[in-house]
Design an enzyme around this catalytic site. Structure first.
Site, PDB file in Angstrom:
ATOM      1  N   HIS A  64       9.612  -5.542   5.634  1.00 56.12           N
ATOM      2  CA  HIS A  64       8.377  -5.280   6.367  1.00 56.12           C
ATOM      3  C   HIS A  64       8.106  -3.780   6.385  1.00 56.12           C
ATOM      4  CE1 HIS A  64       5.892  -5.052  10.177  1.00 56.12           C
ATOM      5  NE2 HIS A  64       5.190  -5.828   9.376  1.00 56.12           N
ATOM      6  N   GLU A  86      11.573  -2.649   7.865  1.00 55.45           N
ATOM      7  CA  GLU A  86      12.401  -3.573   8.644  1.00 55.45           C
ATOM      8  C   GLU A  86      12.848  -4.679   7.702  1.00 55.45           C
ATOM      9  OE1 GLU A  86      10.772  -4.246  12.896  1.00 55.45           O
ATOM     10  OE2 GLU A  86       9.045  -3.708  11.670  1.00 55.45           O
ATOM     11  N   ASN A  89       6.730  -4.843  15.914  1.00 48.73           N
ATOM     12  CA  ASN A  89       5.618  -5.606  16.484  1.00 48.73           C
ATOM     13  C   ASN A  89       6.039  -6.396  17.716  1.00 48.73           C
ATOM     14  OD1 ASN A  89       3.465  -4.816  14.887  1.00 48.73           O
ATOM     15  ND2 ASN A  89       3.982  -6.267  13.263  1.00 48.73           N
TER      16      ASN A  89
HETATM   17  N1  LIG Z   1      -2.122  -4.622   7.506  1.00 50.93           N
HETATM   18  C1  LIG Z   1      -0.995  -4.237   8.088  1.00 50.93           C
HETATM   19  O1  LIG Z   1      -0.966  -3.320   8.920  1.00 50.93           O
HETATM   20  C2  LIG Z   1       0.293  -4.927   7.736  1.00 50.93           C
HETATM   21  C3  LIG Z   1       1.504  -4.270   8.051  1.00 50.93           C
HETATM   22  C4  LIG Z   1       2.696  -4.853   7.656  1.00 50.93           C
HETATM   23  C5  LIG Z   1       2.686  -6.075   7.022  1.00 50.93           C
HETATM   24  N2  LIG Z   1       1.518  -6.714   6.735  1.00 50.93           N
HETATM   25  C6  LIG Z   1       1.571  -7.983   5.983  1.00 50.93           C
HETATM   26  O2  LIG Z   1       1.263  -7.710   4.629  1.00 50.93           O
HETATM   27  C7  LIG Z   1       0.602  -8.818   4.032  1.00 50.93           C
HETATM   28  C8  LIG Z   1      -0.719  -8.347   3.458  1.00 50.93           C
HETATM   29  O3  LIG Z   1      -1.507  -7.801   4.461  1.00 50.93           O
HETATM   30  P1  LIG Z   1      -2.742  -6.842   4.140  1.00 50.93           P
HETATM   31  O4  LIG Z   1      -3.194  -6.311   5.434  1.00 50.93           O
HETATM   32  O5  LIG Z   1      -2.386  -5.913   3.051  1.00 50.93           O
HETATM   33  O6  LIG Z   1      -3.815  -7.914   3.589  1.00 50.93           O
HETATM   34  P2  LIG Z   1      -5.133  -7.685   2.750  1.00 50.93           P
HETATM   35  O7  LIG Z   1      -6.042  -8.786   3.072  1.00 50.93           O
HETATM   36  O8  LIG Z   1      -5.599  -6.279   2.879  1.00 50.93           O
HETATM   37  O9  LIG Z   1      -4.642  -7.853   1.229  1.00 50.93           O
HETATM   38  C9  LIG Z   1      -4.221  -9.059   0.666  1.00 50.93           C
HETATM   39  C10 LIG Z   1      -4.476  -9.010  -0.836  1.00 50.93           C
HETATM   40  O10 LIG Z   1      -3.832 -10.126  -1.428  1.00 50.93           O
HETATM   41  C11 LIG Z   1      -4.684 -10.674  -2.413  1.00 50.93           C
HETATM   42  N3  LIG Z   1      -4.290 -12.084  -2.587  1.00 50.93           N
HETATM   43  C12 LIG Z   1      -4.428 -13.074  -1.685  1.00 50.93           C
HETATM   44  N4  LIG Z   1      -3.880 -14.208  -2.154  1.00 50.93           N
HETATM   45  C13 LIG Z   1      -3.371 -13.911  -3.379  1.00 50.93           C
HETATM   46  C14 LIG Z   1      -2.658 -14.659  -4.354  1.00 50.93           C
HETATM   47  N5  LIG Z   1      -2.350 -15.941  -4.161  1.00 50.93           N
HETATM   48  N6  LIG Z   1      -2.281 -14.029  -5.466  1.00 50.93           N
HETATM   49  C15 LIG Z   1      -2.582 -12.733  -5.677  1.00 50.93           C
HETATM   50  N7  LIG Z   1      -3.232 -11.970  -4.777  1.00 50.93           N
HETATM   51  C16 LIG Z   1      -3.629 -12.565  -3.654  1.00 50.93           C
HETATM   52  C17 LIG Z   1      -6.076 -10.478  -1.884  1.00 50.93           C
HETATM   53  O11 LIG Z   1      -7.034 -10.501  -2.903  1.00 50.93           O
HETATM   54  C18 LIG Z   1      -5.952  -9.107  -1.194  1.00 50.93           C
HETATM   55  O12 LIG Z   1      -6.294  -8.051  -2.082  1.00 50.93           O
HETATM   56  C19 LIG Z   1       0.497  -9.870   5.116  1.00 50.93           C
HETATM   57  O13 LIG Z   1       1.582 -10.750   4.996  1.00 50.93           O
HETATM   58  C20 LIG Z   1       0.602  -9.062   6.396  1.00 50.93           C
HETATM   59  O14 LIG Z   1       1.125  -9.823   7.458  1.00 50.93           O
HETATM   60  C21 LIG Z   1       0.314  -6.149   7.065  1.00 50.93           C
END
Ligand SMILES: NC(=O)c1ccc[n+]([C@@H]2O[C@H](COP(=O)([O-])OP(=O)(O)OC[C@H]3O[C@@H](n4cnc5c(N)ncnc54)[C@H](O)[C@@H]3O)[C@@H](O)[C@H]2O)c1
Lengths: 209, 290
Positions: free
Chosen positions: B140, B152, B190
């Site tokens: 994470h 993490e 978190n």
């Molecule tokens: N945003 C944050 O602050 C944060 C922090 C830590 C962890 N996360 C985790 O990271 C992950 C992504 O979050 P994010 O905020 O970057 O999301 P986001 O929506 O910004 O990005 C997700 C990306 O994945 C792509 N995608 C979706 N399904 C797909 C697939 N099957 N194959 C290929 N590409 C695919 C989408 O087109 C998009 O560009 C989640 O699991 C979230 O819980 C987010």
């Protein structure tokens, strides 16, 4: 005239001998853990403000719930301090719903003259900081017991992830778990909220005093 | 010579940053997204970030081309077949993650280690549908990943010791600082932050103090770089609501429950900095008490 400072006894906000340059004004600062006992002698009607030091009690315990000529310019204050650590620069200034805004501003100026930072809040148990950090610190202690992570990794995570200057477990160790217990227990009594019930680790240390 | 090949699945907010971390650390980095525009955007963002790093003296100028050359994008999952590690950062949806990992499991070699960057789903649950639960870990990262050192790391119930050791070393090779946490909701950060922020919102809701006074009090008393309500304005009320609901569903802990005022703020378009107003008002980047 200089703001009048009346010291009842030992204070958690201002050490005996600490130079208290509160500046000019027709105000009174009542200092000490028993400062509330002096209030009857200092009605605020004829003053810019009267500021009374608080422990974990509400200001209303001293003023009652009703507005009167004698309490309309009386505020409470506490300088925030964790256990055995030195007091911080923060003064929480407590007002009642009816407190004269001019008195709040005069009291604020008086503490700012002394180089402190003032945050104004209404009269709720735990004010701002204790209300926010005690449930969080209890949660940290409980999750340490659960084996969520090592104490070092929990501290490191919060420092690296959020830029905290010190991790919560190091902070509690430095300032005393028993002191955390006492504040948390007092707030638990007032708020009846289980998140304030002191965590096991704090209870153990308090019991061994 | 690259020191290994890393696949990053999903190049949105998190994936784009994680890919920068991997490429900058010397890994051949292949970024998968189902949307070509996301890949194009991430490539441009990567280049602009690296240029700023060079300008600030944080990156040797000759490394820029090298890093960009080791960064490639694809919309075809098969291009990740020869990766040593795949870090998944797609939508926060268990079904989508299972589907992706099943495809990856079918094409990747037996030694490839899978990692998920999930914030709220259990590593054991994602690993369970990956076809290789023993070679699966949680990693994470924090936002923005290219600037934040913390990762993490958590084991699923079936993660093997060998996988764990390899993944831990991999994290160090990425130049990141790993901490070990149990696979429980919110991990460490978190789990503590979401309820803390909700508590701060409840102080506003209850009229204990103005947002600016709350932020000031916490910063001065605790030495935190930001007050909880300033931080929430950056996170956004919509995100705080999603995070709170996910956490509360899993833990049933009352501090995790989303305060009612958050829903009203979303309805009133007081999302935080991105909509110009949250707990504070934003004209340019200046901050005023709400
Ligand atoms: N945003 C944050 O602050 C944060 C922090 C830590 C962890 N996360 C985790 O990271 C992950 C992504 O979050 P994010 O905020 O970057 O999301 P986001 O929506 O910004 O990005 C997700 C990306 O994945 C792509 N995608 C979706 N399904 C797909 C697939 N099957 N194959 C290929 N590409 C695919 C989408 O087109 C998009 O560009 C989640 O699991 C979230 O819980 C987010």
């Amino acid at each position: 005239m200089a703001v009048t400072v009346i010291r009842a006894d030992e204070s958690r906000s201002f050490a005996i001998g600490e130079d208290l340059a509160f500046g000019e004004g027709n105000g009174v600062v009542l200092v000490g853990s028993e400062a509330g006992g002096q209030l009857a002698a200092f009605p605020s009607a004829s003053r810019d403000f009267v500021a009374v030091e608080l422990g974990s009690e509400c200001l209303a315990e001293h003023l009652g719930l009703e507005e009167s000529e004698d309490n309309v310019r009386t505020v409470g204050f506490a300088r925030f301090r964790m256990g055995d650590a030195q007091p911080t620069r923060l003064v929480e200034l407590v007002k009642m719903p009816w407190t004269d805004p001019a008195a709040v501003e005069a009291a604020r100026a008086c503490f700012e003259n002394a180089g402190l930072t003032v945050a104004v809040c209404e009269d709720f148990a735990g004010r701002i900081v204790d209300r926010l950090i005690r449930p969080y610190l209890n949660a940290v202690l409980r999750r340490l017991d659960d084996g969520l992570a090592s104490a070092a990794d929990m501290d490191r995570t919060l420092m690296l992830g959020l830029g905290y200057p010190e991790g919560p477990l190091a902070l509690l160790k430095r300032t005393g778990l028993a002191a955390h217990h006492d504040v948390s227990a007092a707030l638990y009594q007032q708020l009846a909220d289980p998140d304030f019930a002191p965590a096991r680790r704090a209870q153990v240390v308090a019991a061994r005093r | 010579m690259a020191i290994g090949k890393v696949g990053v699945a999903g190049c949105g907010t998190m994936g784009a940053g994680i890919a920068i971390v991997a490429a900058r650390a010397g890994f051949e980095t292949i970024v998968l997204d189902s949307r070509q525009d996301a890949l194009d955007g991430a490539r441009a963002q990567t280049e602009s970030f690296l240029r700023k790093s060079v300008a600030r003296g944080k990156l040797a100028p000759e490394r820029l081309d090298e890093i960009m050359a080791s960064w490639s994008g694809t919309t075809d999952v098969r291009d990740l077949a020869d990766c040593d590690y795949v870090i998944e950062a797609i939508f926060e949806e268990l079904g989508a993650k299972h589907e992706l990992f099943a495809k990856l499991d079918a094409i990747c070699g037996p030694d490839t280690i899978f990692a998920s960057n999930t914030s709220t789903i259990s590593i054991t649950e994602i690993a369970g549908g990956s076809g290789r639960a023993d070679r699966f870990v949680g990693m994470h990262f924090c936002l923005p990943a290219q600037l934040m050192k913390l990762v993490e790391m958590s084991r699923g119930m079936n993660t093997s010791d060998q996988t764990w050791e390899k993944a831990w070393k991999f994290c160090a090779k990425l130049g990141q600082t790993a901490v070990e946490t149990k696979d429980t909701p919110g991990f460490i950060l978190n789990y503590f932050l979401i309820p803390f922020n909700n508590d701060a919102i409840r102080l506003v809701e209850q009229g204990v103090a103005e947002p600016a006074e709350i932020d000031k009090a916490i910063k001065v008393a605790m030495g935190y770089p930001m007050g909880p309500l300033e931080l929430l304005d950056l996170v956004g009320m919509d995100t705080q609501r999603l995070l709170s609901e996910a956490m509360h569903d899993l833990t049933h802990e009352k501090r995790a429950a989303c305060p009612a005022i958050v829903k009203r703020m979303i309805a009133a378009n007081r999302l935080g900095k991105k909509s110009g107003r949250g707990f504070h008002e934003y004209g340019d980047t200046k901050m005023f008490g709400a």
